[in-house]
Each structure stands twice: as C-alpha cells, then as structure tokens.
Write a protein that holds these residues in place. Structure first.
Motif, mmCIF file in Angstrom:
data_model
loop_
_atom_site.group_PDB
_atom_site.id
_atom_site.type_symbol
_atom_site.label_atom_id
_atom_site.label_comp_id
_atom_site.label_asym_id
_atom_site.label_seq_id
_atom_site.Cartn_x
_atom_site.Cartn_y
_atom_site.Cartn_z
ATOM 1 N N VAL A 110 8.978 7.665 1.702
ATOM 2 C CA VAL A 110 7.918 8.838 1.890
ATOM 3 C C VAL A 110 7.404 8.647 0.081
ATOM 4 N N LEU A 111 7.560 8.989 -1.056
ATOM 5 C CA LEU A 111 8.056 9.371 -2.543
ATOM 6 C C LEU A 111 6.622 8.250 -2.694
ATOM 7 N N ALA A 112 6.926 6.530 -2.129
ATOM 8 C CA ALA A 112 6.650 5.984 -2.703
ATOM 9 C C ALA A 112 5.029 5.582 -2.276
ATOM 10 N N VAL A 113 4.989 6.019 -0.709
ATOM 11 C CA VAL A 113 3.866 6.046 0.733
ATOM 12 C C VAL A 113 3.242 7.145 -0.401
ATOM 13 N N GLU A 114 3.089 8.684 -0.675
ATOM 14 C CA GLU A 114 2.431 9.672 -1.521
ATOM 15 C C GLU A 114 1.915 8.892 -3.015
ATOM 16 N N GLN A 115 2.187 8.038 -3.390
ATOM 17 C CA GLN A 115 2.275 7.668 -4.897
ATOM 18 C C GLN A 115 1.613 6.698 -4.448
ATOM 19 N N ALA A 116 1.357 5.589 -4.033
ATOM 20 C CA ALA A 116 0.814 4.456 -4.186
ATOM 21 C C ALA A 116 -0.785 4.584 -3.126
ATOM 22 N N ARG A 117 -0.756 5.714 -2.440
ATOM 23 C CA ARG A 117 -2.015 7.065 -2.082
ATOM 24 C C ARG A 117 -2.652 7.483 -3.204
ATOM 25 N N HIS A 118 -2.442 8.037 -4.092
ATOM 26 C CA HIS A 118 -2.733 8.941 -4.867
ATOM 27 C C HIS A 118 -3.023 7.531 -6.389
ATOM 28 N N TYR A 119 -2.155 6.581 -6.762
ATOM 29 C CA TYR A 119 -3.126 5.573 -7.281
ATOM 30 C C TYR A 119 -3.781 4.247 -6.841
ATOM 31 N N GLN A 120 -3.994 4.965 -5.131
ATOM 32 C CA GLN A 120 -5.206 4.044 -4.763
ATOM 33 C C GLN A 120 -4.439 2.510 -4.655
ATOM 34 N N LEU A 121 -3.305 2.021 -4.356
ATOM 35 C CA LEU A 121 -2.804 1.140 -4.262
ATOM 36 C C LEU A 121 -2.046 0.736 -2.480
ATOM 37 N N ASN A 122 -3.235 -0.347 -2.348
ATOM 38 C CA ASN A 122 -2.746 -0.613 -0.678
ATOM 39 C C ASN A 122 -1.508 -1.007 -0.982
ATOM 40 N N LEU A 123 -0.442 -0.744 0.364
ATOM 41 C CA LEU A 123 0.861 -0.603 0.758
ATOM 42 C C LEU A 123 1.333 -0.851 1.925
ATOM 43 N N ILE A 124 1.508 -1.950 2.241
ATOM 44 C CA ILE A 124 1.839 -2.858 3.350
ATOM 45 C C ILE A 124 3.085 -2.730 4.021
ATOM 46 N N HIS A 125 3.803 -2.507 5.006
ATOM 47 C CA HIS A 125 4.970 -3.094 5.753
ATOM 48 C C HIS A 125 4.455 -3.777 6.555
ATOM 49 N N LEU A 126 5.311 -4.867 6.406
ATOM 50 C CA LEU A 126 5.520 -5.914 7.389
ATOM 51 C C LEU A 126 6.464 -6.115 7.991
ATOM 52 N N TYR B 206 9.391 -7.174 10.771
ATOM 53 C CA TYR B 206 9.489 -8.606 11.502
ATOM 54 C C TYR B 206 9.300 -8.903 13.383
ATOM 55 N N GLN B 207 8.469 -9.420 13.843
ATOM 56 C CA GLN B 207 7.950 -9.931 14.634
ATOM 57 C C GLN B 207 6.829 -8.747 14.932
ATOM 58 N N GLN B 208 6.193 -7.706 14.082
ATOM 59 C CA GLN B 208 5.873 -6.780 14.465
ATOM 60 C C GLN B 208 4.470 -6.720 13.706
ATOM 61 N N GLN B 209 2.807 -5.722 14.386
ATOM 62 C CA GLN B 209 2.101 -6.369 12.676
ATOM 63 C C GLN B 209 1.957 -5.192 12.231
ATOM 64 N N PRO B 210 1.243 -5.867 11.031
ATOM 65 C CA PRO B 210 1.522 -4.950 9.890
ATOM 66 C C PRO B 210 1.004 -3.871 9.464
ATOM 67 N N ARG B 211 1.881 -2.578 9.228
ATOM 68 C CA ARG B 211 2.068 -0.888 8.324
ATOM 69 C C ARG B 211 1.194 -0.755 7.457
ATOM 70 N N VAL B 212 -0.170 -0.750 7.836
ATOM 71 C CA VAL B 212 -0.503 0.240 6.643
ATOM 72 C C VAL B 212 -0.879 1.114 6.046
ATOM 73 N N TYR B 213 -0.087 1.711 5.208
ATOM 74 C CA TYR B 213 0.752 3.509 4.325
ATOM 75 C C TYR B 213 -0.453 3.652 3.659
ATOM 76 N N ALA B 214 -0.956 2.804 2.913
ATOM 77 C CA ALA B 214 -1.869 3.837 2.063
ATOM 78 C C ALA B 214 -2.846 2.351 1.960
ATOM 79 N N ALA B 215 -4.013 3.063 1.264
ATOM 80 C CA ALA B 215 -5.698 1.539 1.014
ATOM 81 C C ALA B 215 -6.130 2.493 0.674
ATOM 82 N N SER B 216 -6.767 1.674 -0.948
ATOM 83 C CA SER B 216 -7.831 1.836 -1.664
ATOM 84 C C SER B 216 -8.704 2.375 -1.313
#
Length: 261
Positions: free
Chosen positions: A230-246, A248-258
């Motif tokens: 959770v903290l990684a997602v919060e900080q990624a959003r704060h810093y405008q970092l694109n954070l994506i979970h990939l 297995y055999q599922q669509q990518p989950r974009v948790y933070a987008a610049s």
C-alpha cells in the motif's frame, strides 16, 4: 568488471546434498564498501555485475549524482568476502560525511526516531509526467524473462531486474540474491548507457525502497511481477511514477499513472 567475477568467488557453485546428489547453488558473499577510505556499508550480494551495483547503490543512496563522481573503484577479494574501495569526487564527500554523522548520532529516542522516519521516506521532487507503456508491450514481457535469467536458471534463489525499451523488448538483465541489489545493478548499468528511455521490471514484490530508487534515478516506469505494498502505491502516486503489477496470465494492473487517463 561488470559481468566478470572474481577469480575465487563465482556467482554459483556445485554443492552435494546429504544423499550425495549434486546441485548448483547461488553464492552469497559480504561486500564491504569503503568511501574515500572510510567504511560505509556491508551488503550481502551475488559476486557478479559488481561495478554496476556500486554505481546503482551510490546513486540510489543519494551519495553520487553521476557515475563520473566515482573517480576510482577497486575490488579486493579477501577470503570469502569482497572489499570495494571507492574514491568519490570532492563535491560528494562532504554531503556524504554530513549524512554519515547524522546516521551515527541516532539512538532510537523520540526525536531521533522522527529523524529516522524522515530519512526512511525522504522528500524528493516528483518525476516529470510520462506516458504509460503500451498494453501490447507489457503483455509480451513475461515470455522473454527465462532467456535472460541465466544464473537463476542454473541455481534458482535469485531475484532479477530487467530493462525493456518502449516497444517491450528486453535489453538487459541483472541478477542477485537480494531484490534491492538486482535493481541497483540494473540502475547502475542503465545510468552508464546515458539513461535510454524505457521501463524497469522486477521479479519481486514492490516496497517503498524500490519506489525511492526509481525516483532518485529519474526512471518513470516500474513493473513488478508480484504485488506492491500500500505504501509503495501511495508513494508512486505522490512521485508521479508509473507503477504496474503484471500478474501471471492476467491483464496488467496500473496502480499509479503519471498521466491520468
């Protein structure tokens, strides 16, 4: 020395089980880092891609701003350990000394604890806005990974970090027993290539430390095979970092987008 190994410290070796079968296992050795003759840290690492690790580690620690701030780097093998003697540029020495004194003075009391928290989550400038990778580029990443994980293929137990261009083609991989080390090695390599545009992918879960390493080195996109905290997602959003979970055999989950879509 980036891809070389020290003569007596290979990244893996054969070990026999109690039953007599032989298997290849990863090596893990202490690496003592000295800066301008002073002890700085001891890290447990895979004895492989060490020059890239030193560059990436010092960049993500905020000790250097450019690999040219390292004026000299010498590795010495001492029994089953490695000493990295680093000569820093003068402009980096004094700020590092101040940081070193502050760290040494912390005792865990109330005020010191607050200072430690500020050091753990520093106030860094946000990254410039950047586009998310194309979905097709993301979906083709997993299939490329086994061919790049050479050490892990032989012995397992190794984390990996990869650099891919914006078309989703992997260009380089770094491996280590430590997930932080693997990313440091990759960031050190990437910096020496003059920071070409692209994305970083790590095989491990994503914690706050990995977010800060990306921000300190001005890299806009981090992809993880395991879920972020959770903290990684919060900080990624704060810093405008694109954070994506990939997953297995599922669509990518974009948790933070610049850039919000």
């Amino acid at each position: 020395m980036d891809d070389a190994t020290l003569d007596n410290l290979a990244p893996s070796q054969a070990v026999r089980t109690q039953a007599g079968t032989e298997h290849t296992l990863a090596n893990e050795v202490p690496l003592a880092i000295t800066l301008n003759g002073l002890n700085h840290a001891v890290m447990m690492v895979s004895p492989y891609q060490l020059e890239a690790f030193i560059i990436g580690f010092l960049l993500t620690e905020g000790i250097i701003l450019h690999h040219r701030d390292i004026h000299d780097l010498e590795f010495i093998s001492q029994q089953n350990a490695i000493i990295a003697n680093v000569t820093l540029a003068n402009r980096c020495h004094q700020p590092w000394q101040e940081q070193r004194r502050n760290l040494a003075g912390r005792t865990g009391c109330g005020l010191c604890g607050i200072e430690s928290l500020e050091a753990a989550i520093p106030n860094l400038p946000p990254l410039p806005a950047s586009e998310l990778p194309n979905i097709d580029a993301l979906m083709g990443l997993r299939a490329q990974l086994p061919a790049w994980q050479k050490l892990n293929r032989d012995c397992g137990a190794l984390h990996a970090a990869f650099f891919a261009n914006m078309q989703g083609k992997i260009q380089h991989a770094s491996e280590d027993v430590g997930r932080h080390n693997a990313l440091d090695k990759l960031l050190g390599w990437h910096h020496r290539q003059s920071n070409p545009p692209g994305m970083m992918l790590v095989t491990s879960r994503c914690s706050i430390e990995l977010i800060l390493k990306m921000v300190r080195t001005y890299n806009p996109t981090l992809i993880t095979l395991s879920a972020p905290t959770v903290l990684a997602v919060e900080q990624a959003r704060h810093y405008q970092l694109n954070l994506i979970h990939l997953p297995y055999q599922q669509q990518p989950r974009v948790y933070a987008a610049s850039i919000q879509v």
